[in-house]
Structure formats: structure tokens, C-alpha cells
Design a protein around this motif. Structure first.
Motif, PDB file in Angstrom:
ATOM      1  N   PHE A  16       0.894  -1.262   0.003  1.00  0.00           N
ATOM      2  CA  PHE A  16       0.043   0.031   0.032  1.00  0.00           C
ATOM      3  C   PHE A  16       0.839   1.336  -0.060  1.00  0.00           C
ATOM      4  O   PHE A  16       0.708   2.144  -0.931  1.00  0.00           O
ATOM      5  N   VAL A  17       1.877   1.392   1.033  1.00  0.00           N
ATOM      6  CA  VAL A  17       2.628   2.487   1.047  1.00  0.00           C
ATOM      7  C   VAL A  17       3.634   2.475  -0.147  1.00  0.00           C
ATOM      8  O   VAL A  17       3.877   3.829  -0.632  1.00  0.00           O
ATOM      9  N   THR A  18       3.847   1.490  -0.749  1.00  0.00           N
ATOM     10  CA  THR A  18       4.968   1.405  -1.895  1.00  0.00           C
ATOM     11  C   THR A  18       4.196   2.321  -3.086  1.00  0.00           C
ATOM     12  O   THR A  18       4.793   2.967  -3.728  1.00  0.00           O
ATOM     13  N   SER A  19       2.934   1.881  -3.333  1.00  0.00           N
ATOM     14  CA  SER A  19       1.984   2.390  -4.396  1.00  0.00           C
ATOM     15  C   SER A  19       1.838   3.735  -4.049  1.00  0.00           C
ATOM     16  O   SER A  19       1.794   4.442  -5.093  1.00  0.00           O
ATOM     17  N   TRP A  20       1.512   4.186  -2.919  1.00  0.00           N
ATOM     18  CA  TRP A  20       1.156   5.412  -2.458  1.00  0.00           C
ATOM     19  C   TRP A  20       2.422   6.343  -2.926  1.00  0.00           C
ATOM     20  O   TRP A  20       2.339   7.707  -3.397  1.00  0.00           O
ATOM     21  N   VAL A  21       3.598   5.918  -2.602  1.00  0.00           N
ATOM     22  CA  VAL A  21       4.957   6.663  -2.687  1.00  0.00           C
ATOM     23  C   VAL A  21       4.921   6.752  -4.509  1.00  0.00           C
ATOM     24  O   VAL A  21       5.479   7.684  -4.834  1.00  0.00           O
ATOM     25  N   GLY A  22       4.819   5.561  -4.982  1.00  0.00           N
ATOM     26  CA  GLY A  22       5.072   5.709  -6.298  1.00  0.00           C
ATOM     27  C   GLY A  22       4.234   6.721  -7.159  1.00  0.00           C
ATOM     28  O   GLY A  22       4.263   7.111  -8.288  1.00  0.00           O
TER      29      GLY A  22
END
Length: 123
Positions: A16-22
Motif C-alpha cells: 500500500f505505502v509503496t504504491s502511494w509513494v509511487g
């Protein structure tokens, strides 16, 4: 069991947070949130590790292999620094996250030596 569940919970938030950062490369909040998730996963891992050492005893193979776990502590310090820097420079925070990840690619010599010694005793 609770230490393991906590660790798995924090790991489950990484996609989730990786996608958000991306999606928001230069935004400080997603970058800091990524660091918080990684920090909490690191804390949960250290708690789980300490619990396993406590269960197996201070003279166990695991306790000797893990030692003081400097890599784990350095990782936590890196995550805390990156969380704070995320609000100044998200790119710099991303660099610190990458450096922590690269640090874990290199195998820990004590654990490798402990495994070799354990294999020799079995033979």
C-alpha cells in the motif's frame, strides 16, 4: 505468536505505502508513511527476534548468530532519520530507504559463520 502477527501486519502494509509513494513521488507524507511502516516492521522484527532468543536461551545458536544485531539497530536509526527528512527532501529520504535495503542484501557474517559451524557439527 503476537510478535509474529505484529511483524506480518506491518509487512502487509508495504504494498500500500509503496504504491502511494509511487503515485506521489515528491510528496512528503507518503514518503514518511513508508518510513513509518518500515520502522514499525523493523521494531516488530526486533521484538520477535528478542522473544525467540529469550525462548531459546542466551547460549543458543540463535542468540550467538544474532548477537547485538547492529544491522537491525542501524536500520531503525536510518528509518527514523528518513522519516524526519521526508518533510525536507522526500528524495533524500528515499535514498536512505534504499541504503538500508542495500545494507540487508549483504549477508551477516556472524549468521553465515554460525550456519557453517552448525553444519560441521552435524557432519
Amino acid at each position: 505468536m503476537w510478535a509474529n502477527m505484529s511483524f506480518l501486519f506491518w509487512l502487509s502494509l508495504i504494498p500500500f505505502v509503496t504504491s502511494w509513494v509511487g503515485e506521489h513521488r515528491d510528496a512528503p507524507v507518503p514518503t514518511a508513511a513508508y518510513g513509518v511502516v518500515m520502522l514499525m516492521a523493523g521494531v516488530a522484527y526486533l521484538v520477535m527476534e528478542r522473544q525467540m532468543v529469550r525462548e531459546n536461551g542466551p547460549q543458543s545458536v540463535l542468540a550467538e548468530a544474532v548477537g547485538r544485531d547492529r544491522k537491525g539497530l542501524v536500520s531503525l536509526i536510518g528509518y527514523v532519520a528518513a522519516i524526519a527528512l521526508a518533510f525536507v527532501s522526500p528524495r533524500l529520504a528515499d535514498l536512505i530507504y534504499a541504503l538500508v535495503a542495500v545494507m540487508w542484501i549483504v549477508p551477516d557474517r556472524r549468521i553465515a559463520a554460525s550456519q557453517r559451524a552448525s553444519h560441521r557439527e552435524e557432519s
